[in-house]
Each structure stands twice: as C-alpha cells, then as structure tokens.
Design an enzyme around this catalytic site. Structure first.
Site, short mmCIF file in Angstrom:
data_model
loop_
_atom_site.label_atom_id
_atom_site.label_comp_id
_atom_site.label_asym_id
_atom_site.label_seq_id
_atom_site.Cartn_x
_atom_site.Cartn_y
_atom_site.Cartn_z
CD GLU A 127 -3.02 -1.03 0.18
OE1 GLU A 127 -3.01 -0.06 -0.61
OE2 GLU A 127 -3.88 -1.93 0.12
NE ARG A 184 -3.73 2.78 -0.81
CZ ARG A 184 -5.00 2.68 -0.42
NH1 ARG A 184 -5.69 3.77 -0.16
NH2 ARG A 184 -5.59 1.51 -0.31
CG ASP A 225 -6.04 -7.27 -7.57
OD1 ASP A 225 -5.02 -7.60 -6.96
OD2 ASP A 225 -6.80 -6.35 -7.16
CD GLU A 245 -10.71 -1.53 -8.56
OE1 GLU A 245 -9.71 -1.32 -7.84
OE2 GLU A 245 -11.87 -1.23 -8.19
CB THR A 264 -1.95 -1.32 -9.23
OG1 THR A 264 -3.19 -2.02 -9.25
CG2 THR A 264 -1.48 -1.10 -7.80
#
Length: 637
Positions: A223, A227, A367, A536, A623
């Site tokens: 994360e 980010r 994913d 998404e 992502t």
C-alpha cells in the site's frame, strides 16, 4: 483503375450549374409557347373554326383563373394588404386575385451538386463534433469540480491524516499516518490543472512528509509503495523532473519529491533484504528500517508482484539500480514456480518462496500480479530486450488460462464474467467476481494493442489471434462491469457479485433495479452490497475508450459519475462510501478512500479528456493510477 474507383461525374469542377434552368416559367409564357410557337398554331389557326375554338379556350382558361381561390390567401391578413418579411420590410401583395395570379412564383433555391452536398454534410459533421467536444469538456469540468469538493472536505476536517471520514468530519490514519490522501491526490490535481491543490499538497509534503517517514512505525509494503512512493514519483515527473511534462508551475521543485521518495524507498527495501527468499515480508517499520511478515507468515501474491513499476522508475531517475534489482527478483523467482495454465494461488510464503494454498482468483490478493506482468514489460518501451520477454510470455499464458479456466457466461442473458477456483484447478468453479476484477478489462485491451488505438493496430497488422481474443474479452467484461452498476437501485456497483449459471442460483438477491435486462443474471448477497468508491470499472472504461474510440464507454462512465454525485457526495465536503447500493436512500459508510481522488476521479477526468493527455503509448499507470513515462518516449508538456 476500375470504374468503381472513379469519382462521380457530378462535381463542381465537372458540371457548371446554371441556376436559371431551375426557375419556373410563368403560366402565360407556357400558354404562349404552346399555342403560338408550335405546330398547333399552324394547324388549328388555319381555319375560322379553329380560330374561334382557340379564342374560346383562352377566355375559358382566363375565367377559371380569375375565379379560382388560391391557398396562398391564407398567409395574408384579413385585409389582403400584405405581411412583413423576415427583415421587417413591408411587402405588398395587392388586393385582387388578378394581382396574385400575375405575381411570379418564387424562385427555387439552386440545386446542389453532389460535391456541394458533401461539403454541407461535412460542415454539419464538424458542427456535431464541436458540440460533442463541448459536451465532454463540460463533463470533464464536472469531474474536476467533484475533485475540488472532495479535496475541500479533506483539508477542512482531515488535513495530514491518511483519510477523511466525511460524515463525522474528522480524519483517520489507516495507512501508516503518511498523509496518504495528500500524496495520492497530488498528480490528479496536476493533471486537472488545479494549481491551488498542487500548491497546498506540495507544500505539506515538503514541510511534513519526510519527518513523518523517519518517525512513523508499521506500514504495509504494498500500500505504501503504490500510493505514497508511486504518488511522489509521478509528481516528480509531472512537475518537470527528468525532463518530464511540467504540468504545473506551482509547488516545490521536482527534486523535493525525488529525495523524499528515495528516503522512503530505502526504508521499504528492508522488506526484501530481511527475507530469506526473494519474496519480501509484507510489513515495514519505517523509523528503524526493519521488516517482518504479516500475521500468519504469508504475503499476498499480488502485493509482492506489484512493486516493480515504482522501484524500476526510481532506479531510472536516481541512477541507483538497487531498487530495480531487489524488486525484479520477485518476478524472476515467480517465473520458476509451478502454475495452472499461467494462473497462480493468491498467497506466497516469504519463508519458503513457494505458493501457499490453491485459491486462484483475479480479485483481492491476486489481481495486480497479472496487471504488472504486462505493464512492467511495457514500461521498458523501445528498450524492451530479451531479458524481460519472459514477463510478456507469462502474461500471454495467464490470459489463455483465464479464458480457458475462469471465464463463463451468466443465464439467462449471457453476461461474460471471470469466476474463481477457490479449491484449485481440480476443485469446483465459483461464479463470484469481485469489483476488483474489473481492472482486467482495461489490462487486456492495453496488452492487446500496447496502448495504440485498435484502428491503427489493425491497419498496421499488429494484432495476432491472441490479441483479438483478449480484446474481445476486454469489451465483454467492460459491459458486465457496467451492468453490475446499472442493475442496482443506486446505479453504483457492489463490492462483490455472483452470477446466475446452470450450476448456481439464489433467488431474491437482485440489485434492485427491476427494469434492468440483467436483473436475473446478477446476484448480490447482503454482505457484498457495499461500495467503496472503487476505480476499477471506470479505469477499464478509460482504457477501452482510448483504444477502441467507442463513445459508449464515455457514456457509461458519465452514468457512473452521476450516480456517485447523487448518492455519495457529502454537502459539507468529501464523498462517502456506501453500505448498500441496492436500497434508496443508501446508508453511508463514513469513509472516503484515498483512491477516490487518486484513481476514480482521475480516470473519469481522463476518460472525458482528449486522448493526447497522458497518452497510453507514452505512459504506463501503476495500480494506483500514478502514471510513469515509458522508456524511450518523449513526453512534452
């Protein structure tokens, strides 16, 4: 040249159009030519009887004309004096029928040649394009306004915290306390040109973030990388670093973002160096640069394989290869592990380096492994070499496995969806699809054309059979993901959906929109009805619009945006997640995730923008929707 290829004979350069030939002749001219310039004159007037009959005919016709009531009378006023024309000039028609009869008929407008008609149609088409362009510019502005509203709520109640709780109006640290919303939203503000936000966010980062990094405790490796590190690196490029785009002239110098990114990355590297295998630990203690595995000892497959874009780019701009070397070891190691037609379990052990369990899915924990296989390869651009072709091969094999093992259609209406194998390749198939899986549509389209339009790829003969299969699946999945929104009462998608198949059915669990064609295809269980403002679906709509240029993806995106505005916007500032998308009014969850500003609104803005803004053949998105330049491409501002 065949006749079919020749130009039409009717064109302004081939035929001279005499407008006079289309002018109506007067009645008396017709009468005169008929009786006095033809053979009738010579035969019928040669005897007295003929002369008498001719004279009688003339008087009879004159009488009929004088006594005939013209429908044109209806356009005059009751006095028969006249009317005003379009320029307010009085036009007298006269008061007698004879005056009307002697008036010349109006001249018809000239006929247009086929070329002239084409020109007019072209002008109309250009006008339509301009009107359509204005519509999308206005909608783009609406997304920009939403971003400013979301940011205003954050700065009013939660500045410096990771996330805003917009209903209770305070902040919360759920991502390690690094001001994640600020860093995640920064490049969105740059792309949108919201300079006041760029200045405010940049100033906070310059004054506070390095101090936070050096003093904070545990953070999640994945994360924090996607980010915070990703946000800093994208801001570095978009603010002009390394001959980048320089979308903004406000905020700190690009080197500020780079130096903070390096400090953070150095601490995150402990997750790799502390592990006995190439698979990193999942958690890092920032202040002392140590790392440890998550409770249970396992790491998520998607988490360990979704770090490479960020660290590769950092190595490229810092000149230090250590970041790339450590993270690429993960993919090199996974290459050697056994798979099921390219598909992998969702857990992996940093202690043994082996996959753990048999659960195979493209939702949570699985994913972005598949996403980064193709994106890390694409990131190399013109510098692609044989050392990384294994990533493209792994991606290609995995997508074959997806089509073979995980893709099914719902009943009764045949929506294409991607299910799961919770007990491995030998176990039963589950028709469950996370909203997270909707990333796959955009990734498939990107992998098929490598970022250029489908039209250009077809014209240049660049698509093979696998590419076409993947592109078809991408479009089918995009429709399914959109219908997951349209089938609910709010028009917003649930976190998880199940699909009605011949082997699976549950009644009374539809999305609430009874008018939807797919109300019987999609099953939404009570525990899965929440919406976290996820990106998404709009992400894939953005990729598919850029690649196929089909305007329906824009229209779908606008419908979704309108639903966000209607049901998630908080008047005092910010947007809120929802507990249940199938009921109206939906209960709100009191959380604005950082990715709503970092991804969802960014992708919507880019969906409505011109395709030259962050073009897909020059940038690759991590992502978390942070764009990095592709090697070998020049990105001009």
């Amino acid at each position: 040249m065949s006749s079919s290829n020749k130009s039409l004979p009717y064109s302004t350069k081939d035929v001279h159009y005499d407008n006079a030939k289309f002018r109506h002749r007067s009645f008396f001219k017709v009468l005169y030519q008929t009786f006095f310039t033809s053979n009738v004159k010579r035969t019928s007037l040669s005897c007295s009887t003929g002369k008498f009959l001719a004279l009688l005919l003339i008087f009879g016709i004159a009488y009929l004309m004088l006594t005939h009531t013209s429908p044109a009378n209806s356009v005059t006023n009751s006095l028969g004096k006249g009317v005003k024309n379009s320029k307010d000039k009085f036009v007298s028609y006269g008061g007698s029928r004879l005056g009307k009869l002697l008036r010349k008929p109006p001249r018809l407008p000239p006929r247009l040649s086929p070329d002239q008609k084409g020109f007019n149609n072209s002008s109309s088409h250009e006008s339509d394009k301009l009107n359509a362009g204005s519509k999308w510019i206005a909608r783009q502005q609406s997304v920009k306004d939403a971003f400013i509203h979301a940011w205003s709520g954050y700065t009013k109640y939660a500045i410096g915290y990771d996330e805003l709780m917009p209903l209770s109006q305070h902040g919360v640290d759920g991502l390690g306390g690094l001001g994640a919303t600020i860093v995640d939203a920064l490049d969105t503000a740059m792309i949108m040109g919201v300079d006041e936000v760029v200045s405010e966010a940049g100033s906070w980062i310059e004054k506070h973030l390095l101090d936070r990094i050096t003093k904070k405790g545990q953070v999640n490796l994945f994360e924090t990388t996607i980010r915070v590190l990703g946000g800093l690196l994208s801001a570095y490029h978009l603010s002009g670093g390394e001959q980048g785009m320089k979308l903004t002239h406000t905020g700190p110098k690009p080197t500020v973002y780079l130096e903070i990114a390096k400090n953070l990355a150095d601490r995150l590297l402990s997750a790799f160096t502390s592990s006995p295998t190439p698979i990193p630990f999942s958690d890092v203690i920032l202040h002392d640069s140590t790392a440890h595995p998550a409770s249970g000892g396992l790491s998520s497959t998607s988490e360990v394989s979704t770090l490479q874009l960020e660290f590769n780019y950092l190595s490229a701009i810092s000149g230090d290869p250590k970041y790339s070397v450590e993270t690429m070891k993960v993919l090199e190691h996974i290459k050697t592990l056994p798979k099921v037609e390219g598909l992998v379990p969702i857990y992996i052990s940093p202690q043994t380096g082996e996959f753990s369990g048999e659960n195979i899915r493209l939702g949570s924990r699985g994913d972005s492994y598949y996403e980064y296989l193709i994106k890390v390869w694409l990131q190399q651009g013109t510098a692609q070499d044989n050392n990384l072709t294994y990533l493209y091969d792994m991606y290609t094999e995995a997508m074959k496995g997806v089509r073979h093992r995980l893709v099914q259609k719902s009943i009764p209406n045949g929506l294409v969806f991607v299910g799961e194998l919770p007990y491995g390749s030998e176990g039963s198939f589950s028709p469950k699809m996370d909203h997270l899986v909707c990333f796959l549509s955009g990734t498939l389209a990107l992998g098929a054309t490598k970022g250029i339009t489908k039209e250009k790829a077809m014209k240049d003969n660049l698509l093979n059979f696998e590419d076409l299969e993947n592109l078809k699946l991408a479009e089918d999945l995009a429709k399914t993901c959109f219908e997951m929104y349209a089938v609910t009462s709010t028009g917003l998608g649930p976190e998880i959906a199940y699909f009605h198949t011949k082997d699976f059915s549950e009644g009374g669990l539809d999305g609430g929109n009874k008018s939807s064609e797919y109300v019987k295809d999609i099953i939404i269980k009570p525990a899965d009805r929440h919406n976290l403002l996820r990106p998404e679906t709009v992400e894939s709509l953005f990729f598919l619009y850029r690649i196929t240029e089909d305007p329906k993806y824009r229209e779908w995106g606008w419908q979704i945006f309108e639903a966000f505005e209607k049901y998630t916007k908080v008047d005092t500032g910010g947007y809120s997640s929802l507990d249940d998308v199938t009921t109206i009014p939906p209960h709100r969850r009191d959380k604005m995730e950082t990715f709503f500003l970092g991804e969802t609104l960014k992708y919507l803005y880019l969906l409505f923008a011109d395709s030259s803004l962050i073009p897909l053949d020059k940038f690759v998105f991590n992502t978390e929707a942070h764009p990095f330049p592709i090697k070998g491409t020049k990105n001009d501002s």
